[in-house]
Design a protein around this motif. Structure first.
Motif, PDB file in Angstrom:
ATOM      1  N   ARG A 138       0.629  -0.982   0.068  1.00  0.00           N
ATOM      2  CA  ARG A 138       0.138  -0.268   0.083  1.00  0.00           C
ATOM      3  C   ARG A 138       0.838   1.108   0.003  1.00  0.00           C
ATOM      4  O   ARG A 138       0.663   1.986  -0.702  1.00  0.00           O
ATOM      5  CB  ARG A 138      -0.893  -0.055   1.102  1.00  0.00           C
ATOM      6  CG  ARG A 138      -2.070  -1.136   1.229  1.00  0.00           C
ATOM      7  CD  ARG A 138      -3.024  -0.952   2.248  1.00  0.00           C
ATOM      8  NE  ARG A 138      -4.177  -1.988   2.026  1.00  0.00           N
ATOM      9  CZ  ARG A 138      -5.011  -1.915   1.481  1.00  0.00           C
ATOM     10  NH1 ARG A 138      -5.401  -0.954   0.770  1.00  0.00           N
ATOM     11  NH2 ARG A 138      -5.875  -2.919   1.337  1.00  0.00           N
TER      12      ARG A 138
ATOM     13  N   LEU B 223       1.324   4.079  -3.205  1.00  0.00           N
ATOM     14  CA  LEU B 223       1.160   5.559  -2.696  1.00  0.00           C
ATOM     15  C   LEU B 223       2.556   6.359  -3.088  1.00  0.00           C
ATOM     16  O   LEU B 223       2.446   7.587  -3.646  1.00  0.00           O
ATOM     17  CB  LEU B 223       0.607   5.905  -1.350  1.00  0.00           C
ATOM     18  CG  LEU B 223      -0.466   5.594  -1.219  1.00  0.00           C
ATOM     19  CD1 LEU B 223      -0.801   5.450   0.607  1.00  0.00           C
ATOM     20  CD2 LEU B 223      -1.628   6.195  -1.500  1.00  0.00           C
TER      21      LEU B 223
ATOM     22  N   HIS C  44      -3.701   9.829   4.094  1.00  0.00           N
ATOM     23  CA  HIS C  44      -4.428   8.950   3.285  1.00  0.00           C
ATOM     24  C   HIS C  44      -5.338   7.943   3.967  1.00  0.00           C
ATOM     25  O   HIS C  44      -6.390   7.593   3.329  1.00  0.00           O
ATOM     26  CB  HIS C  44      -3.037   8.208   2.791  1.00  0.00           C
ATOM     27  CG  HIS C  44      -2.024   8.783   1.919  1.00  0.00           C
ATOM     28  ND1 HIS C  44      -2.548   9.606   0.947  1.00  0.00           N
ATOM     29  CD2 HIS C  44      -0.644   8.951   1.951  1.00  0.00           C
ATOM     30  CE1 HIS C  44      -1.464  10.065   0.237  1.00  0.00           C
ATOM     31  NE2 HIS C  44      -0.144   9.659   0.787  1.00  0.00           N
TER      32      HIS C  44
ATOM     33  N   ASP D 137      -8.328  10.178   4.046  1.00  0.00           N
ATOM     34  CA  ASP D 137      -9.223  10.355   2.557  1.00  0.00           C
ATOM     35  C   ASP D 137      -9.580   9.076   2.064  1.00  0.00           C
ATOM     36  O   ASP D 137     -10.143   9.188   0.837  1.00  0.00           O
ATOM     37  CB  ASP D 137      -8.223  11.262   1.680  1.00  0.00           C
ATOM     38  CG  ASP D 137      -7.026  10.585   1.141  1.00  0.00           C
ATOM     39  OD1 ASP D 137      -6.920   9.388   1.246  1.00  0.00           O
ATOM     40  OD2 ASP D 137      -6.121  11.303   0.590  1.00  0.00           O
TER      41      ASP D 137
ATOM     42  N   ARG E 212      -7.580   6.661   0.804  1.00  0.00           N
ATOM     43  CA  ARG E 212      -6.413   5.951  -0.254  1.00  0.00           C
ATOM     44  C   ARG E 212      -5.581   5.055   0.608  1.00  0.00           C
ATOM     45  O   ARG E 212      -5.060   4.149  -0.118  1.00  0.00           O
ATOM     46  CB  ARG E 212      -5.704   6.988  -0.792  1.00  0.00           C
ATOM     47  CG  ARG E 212      -6.412   8.095  -1.392  1.00  0.00           C
ATOM     48  CD  ARG E 212      -5.398   9.148  -2.279  1.00  0.00           C
ATOM     49  NE  ARG E 212      -4.651   8.571  -3.024  1.00  0.00           N
ATOM     50  CZ  ARG E 212      -3.336   9.033  -3.478  1.00  0.00           C
ATOM     51  NH1 ARG E 212      -2.753   9.912  -2.815  1.00  0.00           N
ATOM     52  NH2 ARG E 212      -2.578   8.277  -4.632  1.00  0.00           N
ATOM     53  N   LEU E 213      -5.728   4.993   1.908  1.00  0.00           N
ATOM     54  CA  LEU E 213      -4.988   3.863   2.455  1.00  0.00           C
ATOM     55  C   LEU E 213      -5.994   3.103   3.609  1.00  0.00           C
ATOM     56  O   LEU E 213      -6.794   3.934   4.519  1.00  0.00           O
ATOM     57  CB  LEU E 213      -3.841   4.788   3.378  1.00  0.00           C
ATOM     58  CG  LEU E 213      -2.658   3.715   4.022  1.00  0.00           C
ATOM     59  CD1 LEU E 213      -2.089   2.808   3.057  1.00  0.00           C
ATOM     60  CD2 LEU E 213      -1.880   4.576   4.582  1.00  0.00           C
ATOM     61  N   THR E 214      -6.100   1.996   3.716  1.00  0.00           N
ATOM     62  CA  THR E 214      -6.618   1.111   4.384  1.00  0.00           C
ATOM     63  C   THR E 214      -5.933   0.027   5.182  1.00  0.00           C
ATOM     64  O   THR E 214      -5.316  -0.790   4.562  1.00  0.00           O
ATOM     65  CB  THR E 214      -8.014   0.376   3.622  1.00  0.00           C
ATOM     66  OG1 THR E 214      -8.566   1.347   2.953  1.00  0.00           O
ATOM     67  CG2 THR E 214      -8.693  -0.571   4.428  1.00  0.00           C
TER      68      THR E 214
END
Length: 334
Positions: free
Chosen positions: A160, A164, A290, A293, A295-297
């Motif tokens: 991940r 990014l 991130h 928003d 974009r990162l989990t």
């Protein structure tokens, strides 16, 4: 608060994979903090591959085990540890801990960030991935990566973060078809393979026919040999762990063309994340926006109930997790 505290103690040194009978749960009264300390009711526990190495001699037998933990301060006798705050500490594998200020880190308040992320993407797991990419690999935009044990905590964080940071081709190895699917469908890996399905070198050559720039290694063994063969000129190997050997007393030597290291000007470097703790705030600055928003989990396998911590650890060593393995106190409200 329950007036009985539970601790996990190691009772014997394992040969090969550890089993539940190498541990025991010990009961005692909840400890009282002395001046300069605070009592923490633990809420989340991390179980990590490095614990297996420590079982061979670093952990004292019949004593509480250490481990990364998040807890709430419920009684304090030091103003630096305010009651009600959530802290990170390493007096884990127990329901209650007495800690000093220098042994803890007060967690920052990031509304919208799950608390468990401080043991995964924002914890030692995420910091390991971040250091590996930024300080050891010195990742450049467009670099092609291969990551072993890519479906584990560090592997998913590495994938991940690398996506990014602008990585090119991302290839991962994992231990099952379901994990391969998770890597490709959810984590951002372009290619992934089950290392049980055939020789690693052959599967890597198929996934990355033009080679790779960086190998992030959590396994060692045939994965390391295959990657050295696939690396391009000035390639980098980031050595994080050797999980493939933790439970094998006589692991076979890694066989590869040693001339590749010289002729391709390769760099092979390992590190301990404990030597990079000053980068914690930098990790927050990178990852928290991130996370907020979307974009990162975090990739997490969460087990409910402290009583399941030993089983969670054994399961993790046998590949029973996807992402970071975490144990959660039931009814903690967080």
């Amino acid at each position: 608060m329950n007036d009985i505290a539970l601790t996990v103690q190691q009772t014997a040194r394992p040969t090969g994979f550890p089993a539940p009978d190498h541990f025991r749960f010990a009961e005692s009264p909840v400890p009282e903090p002395s001046p300069g300390t605070a009592l923490v009711e633990n809420l989340y526990w991390s179980v990590d591959p490095y614990h297996r190495e420590m079982m061979d001699g670093d952990f004292e037998l019949n004593a509480p085990l250490e481990g990364r933990t998040l807890g709430r301060i419920v009684e304090s006798r030091d103003p630096a540890l305010p009651e009600g705050e959530i802290v990170f500490h390493r007096h884990g594998w127990r329901t209650h801990s007495v800690v000093r200020p220098e042994e803890t880190r007060l967690l920052p308040h990031h509304d919208g960030v799950p608390l468990s992320a401080h043991l995964s993407l924002l914890g030692g797991t995420g910091l390991t991935a971040y250091v590996g990419l930024t300080r050891i690999a010195r990742l450049r935009e467009g670099d092609d990566l291969f990551v072993s044990a890519a479906a584990g905590g560090v592997g998913t964080a590495t994938g991940r973060f690398a996506r990014l940071m602008g990585a090119g081709l991302l290839v991962g190895s994992a231990g099952s078809a379901a994990k391969v699917a998770h890597l490709k469908e959810h984590v951002g890996y372009d290619e992934a393979f089950d290392y049980h399905a055939g020789p690693v070198a052959e599967q890597l050559a198929k996934a990355a026919p033009d080679g790779i720039d960086v190998f992030v290694d959590n396994v060692g063994g045939d994965h390391l040999a295959a990657a050295i063969g696939a690396l391009r000129e000035h390639g980098r190997v980031v050595r994080i762990g050797t999980v493939g050997q933790y439970n094998t007393q006589e692991a076979p030597p890694v066989l590869f063309n040693h001339a590749d290291v010289v002729e391709k000007s390769l760099r092979v470097e390992g590190f301990l994340v404990s030597n990079y703790r000053e980068l914690q705030e930098e990790l927050y600055e990178f990852a928290v926006p991130h996370l907020l928003d979307g974009r990162l989990t975090p990739d997490e396998t969460v087990v409910d109930g402290f009583e399941g911590i030993v089983d969670a650890f054994v399961s993790m060593l046998r590949g029973g997790n996807t992402g970071k393995m975490i144990v959660r106190r039931t009814g903690n409200g967080l």
